[in-house]
Enzyme design. Structure first.
Site, PDB file in Angstrom:
ATOM      1  N   GLY A  75       0.673  -1.404   0.014  1.00 11.12           N
ATOM      2  CA  GLY A  75      -0.069   0.008   0.295  1.00 11.12           C
ATOM      3  C   GLY A  75       0.664   1.095   0.032  1.00 11.12           C
TER       4      GLY A  75
ATOM      5  N   VAL B   2       1.115   4.636   1.962  1.00  7.82           N
ATOM      6  CA  VAL B   2       1.040   5.092   3.550  1.00  7.82           C
ATOM      7  C   VAL B   2       0.794   6.920   3.408  1.00  7.82           C
ATOM      8  CG1 VAL B   2       2.048   5.166   5.716  1.00  7.82           C
ATOM      9  CG2 VAL B   2       2.244   3.552   4.430  1.00  7.82           C
TER      10      VAL B   2
ATOM     11  N   LYS C 244      -2.747   3.542   5.909  1.00  7.30           N
ATOM     12  CA  LYS C 244      -1.935   2.328   4.434  1.00  7.30           C
ATOM     13  C   LYS C 244      -3.601   2.268   4.074  1.00  7.30           C
ATOM     14  CE  LYS C 244       0.895  -0.523   5.343  1.00  7.30           C
ATOM     15  NZ  LYS C 244       1.396  -1.948   4.858  1.00  7.30           N
TER      16      LYS C 244
ATOM     17  N   ASP D  76       8.451 -10.958   7.713  1.00  7.20           N
ATOM     18  CA  ASP D  76       9.265  -9.650   6.892  1.00  7.20           C
ATOM     19  C   ASP D  76       9.677  -8.698   7.625  1.00  7.20           C
ATOM     20  OD1 ASP D  76      10.090  -8.663   4.725  1.00  7.20           O
ATOM     21  OD2 ASP D  76       7.948  -7.303   3.881  1.00  7.20           O
TER      22      ASP D  76
END
Length: 1009
Positions: free
Chosen positions: A696, A698, A713, A826
């Site tokens: 996305g 931000v 987001k 992640d």
């Protein structure tokens, strides 16, 4: 007389039978041990276990009457379970397997060792629960299961081992309540339950029945309430560690009546009130009461503790003066009372009678001079006395103190000249004397190993000597607001490590150095408010890392170099510069960068400069001019009418749009909100975009004075909502909506309609970690960095360590405290956000997954992540558990310590592989550390964190520590007492506790490369 022959033969046969039996036992034990060696795959440390030698002579074996009674296979890289046939050694009473890699659960087949009295399985990889029938080891006197992965409740059956004299269950994952029945183990001499995840509970009153207890450790056990006065019943207590809890109330006076107490750790609690006035614990050697809320005066009785080596009252609210008797203690080595409200003069005899090493009195209200003999015995390495009201000159003896590494006396009223011998110190690494009244000139010979030197806001005069070129390790040089004159020496530009140079508010004159030799690391350069002349040299534009440049209020002339780089802070105001400003600065972000330069011009209006094309055209007639003016006025009127009509249309449009906003959005709140959907959606403009990544875009959106900003987001911006994006949205909402942790970004609410998905987070003023580590700080709406950036655009080591601990706390919570556990998948520097105080928060959970069972692997349909951070087993098999997050965390540790990016190397390697190669080649770790923050005082800590990063990035997931182990290591590196040994093949944190094994150790397997 009876014939004795039959009787003789009877005893002779009995003797032969015993000899034969012992011989058979010996042979049987020998065979078992050789089988054990073969089972362990012949580790090199057991090479002397041969058939031709007596096993009773082997170093790991203890024999009694030629039979094996003790087995100590310690720190020999065992990675297999304990062999099931171990109890065939029938007389075995002592088993030690500590400091290995032994997996699986508690070996219940040890119950067959009927004579077992001593069992040490600490610092291994055991998992699961301690069995409820462990009391079957009825004869056990010593039990140490510490530094493993045992979890769940401590079984009550442990408290049925009535013969126990030592019970150590520290540094595991035990939760639930602390069994009060432990108080029934009347023979206990050592009890260590520290560093576990117990639910909040009050100090167990039943433990006061343990009258034989000598060593008592319950640090970081979530203890609340007060320490009972009845603790004085533990009459033989020698070591007490209750640090890092939530204890409150006064310190019981009975604690200072214990005659045998030698070590007392009560730091990092909420203890308050005054210290007991009567002190009879004359055997005390270490007292650590730091980080509490203690008030009142330091009792005079502390001056009677002739065995006292360490005293830490730092970060409290103590007042009054230091008792004179403390200065006469003959054993005191470490003295820390910083961050209190103490006043008066410092006892002058400090250092004269003892081998003083650390003297920390910063942030108090002391007056008078520093004691003259602080380094009398030549071992003082840290003197921190900043932020007081001290006066007079620095003691001459400090100049002869060859051991001194750190001198911080800034923000005082000290005066006079610096002792000449101190300028010549060979070991000094931190030299901070700013904000005083020192005078004199800098000598040609300066301390060559100093990395941080701040002498600003004093009255130093004369020229900056050419000898400054000898300070090859200098990273920060702050000499602002002094009386320095003359030109800036060319030799100053040879310092290749220099990152910050502040010489503003002096009387420097002449041109800037024309040739900059080695300023490749320079990030901040401030030469403002001097009398510098000449042109700005082109070489300044070739500095690769320059982020702040201030040359304002000088007499510089000529044009601005066309290639000046793009510093995030630029000020060239109040000079005599001429010509057109470079195109890269011709925007409103640099509106205050060129003020009061009458000869400068710009193409953009609003920079407070004249326009470069604003002059009149030669030869134009007055008639033509009048026509032009009339045409302009006409166009302006037409434009005003058009704007008016457009405004009416826009007002109607936004009224209708706001009505739609209020009705078309579904808002799900996780916190109490002070804004509405329309506040968010109406502000999602291109100007407010601060980044994009993952799934996305931000935005940073202003809310109100209470909240300030939020981060939003946006998951999708089109009508066709991709199912993959929607799944990511649901995953993030599901996870973040239930998490409450200081080191995990807070989700305020989520919003959705038929074509957009929004997540609204708390806003992090200092953005992501990668922007700080890798120089990605930029202008625009995302550049509202905290006030810390005014002083420095790089993270010093204490902040980096704080960030590492914060990340570890967040991940440890996700892996061990969340139910079910959470894998992020992640972990990388750009997903670590920093608040205004540089506290780290784990963010971007779009890839996270819940684990059904802790440690169980889950298979993902695709590998998602960022190069350099992806664990090898994840890339190869798509199978994940929490160790993939440990790998990413290890890469961040390597980034924090080296300053390099995760993809450092070539297209086939990464920072983790590069670091591993350095270790395998036996390279000096100090040479790979980030030069911007490398200081002698922090070198050991930085090396240890680098090694931890390498261990976390092991190719074998089983060889990586858990996040809780990594967190404990980082916390212990920061403990004010104890020390750390860390070598490859052995990691050990050794606290100053006797008969206690609060160590944590990680190794690198030879197979890892």
């Amino acid at each position: 007389m009876r014939n004795p022959t039959p009787l003789f033969f009877f005893f002779f046969l009995l003797f032969l039978s015993c000899v034969n039996s012992q011989s058979e036992l010996y042979a049987q034990e020998h065979e078992v041990l050789l089988r054990m060696k073969q089972y362990f795959n012949n580790p090199s440390s057991l090479s002397h276990w041969t058939n031709s030698s007596s096993h009773c002579s082997w170093s790991q074996i203890t024999c009694t009457n030629n039979s094996v009674t003790g087995l100590a296979l310690i720190n020999i890289n065992i990675s297999q379970p304990i062999p099931t046939f171990i109890c065939e050694l029938k007389n075995l009473s002592s088993i030690g397997f500590q400091l290995n890699y032994i997996p699986l659960g508690f070996p219940t087949y040890l119950y067959k060792c009927s004579k077992l009295e001593y069992l040490d399985l600490s610092t291994n990889y055991f998992v699961g629960k301690v069995p409820d029938d462990i009391d079957r080891l009825a004869g056990l006197r010593f039990l140490n299961l510490g530094s493993n992965n045992f979890f769940g409740e401590i079984p009550v059956s442990v408290t049925k081992l009535k013969e126990l004299t030592s019970l150590q269950l520290n540094s595991c994952y035990f939760n639930g309540t602390i069994p009060s029945e432990i108080g029934n183990l009347s023979n206990l001499e050592v009890l260590n339950l520290g560093l576990n995840l117990f639910s909040p509970s009050q100090f167990p009153s039943s433990f006061m029945k343990l009258t034989k207890l000598k060593d008592f450790v319950m640090s970081s056990c979530n203890l609340t309430g007060e320490i009972p006065e009845s603790i004085g019943q533990l009459a033989v207590l020698e070591t007490l560690d209750l640090s890092m809890n939530q204890l409150s109330g006064k310190i019981p006076s009975s604690l200072f009546m214990l005659k045998n107490l030698s070590i007392m750790f009560l730091s990092r609690n909420q203890l308050n009130g005054e210290l007991p006035q009567v002190i009879e614990t004359l055997n005390l050697t270490i007292v650590d009461l730091a980080q509490n809320k203690l008030t009142g005066k330091i009792p005079n009785g502390f001056g009677n503790l002739q065995k006292l080596t360490g005293l830490n009252f730092g970060i409290n609210q103590l007042s009054g003066e230091i008792p004179e008797s403390l200065g006469r203690l003959q054993s005191i080595i470490d003295f820390s009372i910083f961050f209190n409200n103490l006043s008066g003069s410092i006892p002058p005899e400090f250092g004269l009678h003892s081998n003083l090493r650390r003297f920390e009195i910063a942030s108090n209200n002391f007056t008078g001079s520093l004691p003259q003999n602080l380094c009398y015995h030549g071992n003082l390495f840290r003197l921190t006395a900043y932020e007081n009201k001290l006066s007079g000159e620095l003691p001459e003896s400090l100049g002869n103190c060859s051991s001194l590494l750190e001198l911080k006396v800034y923000n005082n009223e000290l005066s006079g000249e610096i002792p000449s011998s101190l300028w010549a110190s060979q070991n000094l690494s931190t030299f901070m004397i700013n904000d005083n009244n020192f005078t004199g000139e800098l000598p040609e010979k300066l301390p060559v190993n100093v990395s941080l030197m701040t002498i600003s806001y004093n009255q130093f005069s004369g020229r900056i000597p050419a000898g400054i070129s000898s300070m090859k390790n200098l990273v920060v040089f702050n000499a602002s607001r002094n009386l320095f004159n003359g030109s800036i020496p060319q030799e100053l530009t040879s310092l290749s490590q220099l990152a910050t140079l502040l010489l503003d508010q002096n009387k420097l004159s002449g041109p800037l150095p024309s040739k900059i030799i080695s300023w490749e690391s320079l990030r901040t350069l401030n030469l403002s408010q001097n009398q510098l002349t000449g042109e700005i040299p082109d070489s300044i534009g070739h500095l690769p890392d320059l982020a702040q440049l201030d040359l304002s209020e000088n007499q510089l002339s000529g044009q601005i170099p066309s290639q000046l780089g793009l510093p995030s802070v630029l000020n060239l105001s109040s000079n005599h510069l001429t010509g057109k400003i470079p195109s890269e600065f011709d925007n409103l972000a640099y509106a205050t960068s060129f003020l009061n330069n009458s000869g400068l011009c710009a193409d953009t209006d609003g920079l407070n400069l004249k326009l470069c094309n604003s002059g009149s055209v030669p030869g134009s007639s007055s008639k033509g001019s009048s026509f032009s003016v009339g045409l302009i006025i006409g166009l302006v009127l037409v434009a005003c009418i058009a704007v008016f009509l457009s405004s009416l249309l826009m007002m109607k449009f936004y009224q209708r749009r706001n009505q739609e906003l209020d009705t078309s959005w579904k808002l799900t709140s996780f916190q109490k909100l002070s804004f509405t959907e329309s506040n968010i959606v109406s502000s999602m403009t291109d100007y407010n975009i601060i980044g994009s990544g993952g799934y996305g875009t931000v935005y940073r959106i202003a809310i109100n004075d209470d909240v300030g900003y939020v981060a939003v987001k946006k998951i999708s911006n089109n009508r066709k909502l991709d199912q993959k994006l929607e799944n990511a949205f649901i995953a993030e909402v599901k996870i973040l909506g239930t998490i409450r942790h200081i080191n995990i970004v807070k989700l305020l609410c989520c919003m959705s309609n038929e074509d957009s998905l929004l997540l609204v987070y708390e806003y992090m003023e200092n953005h992501s970690l990668d922007k700080w580590l890798h120089k990605k700080i930029s202008n625009g709406p995302s550049s509202d960095l905290s006030s810390a950036t005014v002083h420095s655009v790089f993270l010093d080591w204490p902040k980096r360590m704080q960030i590492a601990i914060g990340i570890a706390q967040g991940l440890s919570y996700m892996h061990q405290d969340s139910s079910p556990p959470i894998i992020h998948r992640d972990i990388k520097a750009s997903n670590i956000l920093l608040d205004s105080q540089f506290n780290a928060k784990v963010a971007d959970f779009g890839l996270a997954r819940m684990l059904i069972k802790q440690g169980e692997q889950d298979t993902m349909s695709a590998v998602v992540g960022s190069f350099g951070y992806i664990a090898p087993e994840y890339a190869q098999t798509k199978r994940v558990n929490e160790k993939v997050d440990v790998y990413g965390f290890g890469v961040i540790l390597l980034e924090l310590t080296t300053g390099k990016e995760a993809n450092y190397g070539d297209e086939h390697s990464s920072l983790a592989e590069w670091a591993w190669r350095h270790i395998r080649l036996g390279s000096n770790i100090e040479q790979v550390l980030d030069e911007d923050v490398k200081e002698t005082f922090y070198l050991s800590e930085m090396c240890s964190v680098f090694k931890l990063g390498v261990m976390c990035t092991s190719k074998d997931p089983a060889s990586r520590p858990s996040m809780k182990e990594a967190l404990n290591i980082l916390l212990r590196l920061r403990e004010p007492v104890g020390y750390v040994e860390m070598n490859f093949g052995h990691f050990e944190v050794v606290p100053l506790l006797k008969n206690s094994k609060r160590e944590s150790r990680l190794d690198i397997d030879d197979n890892d490369s």
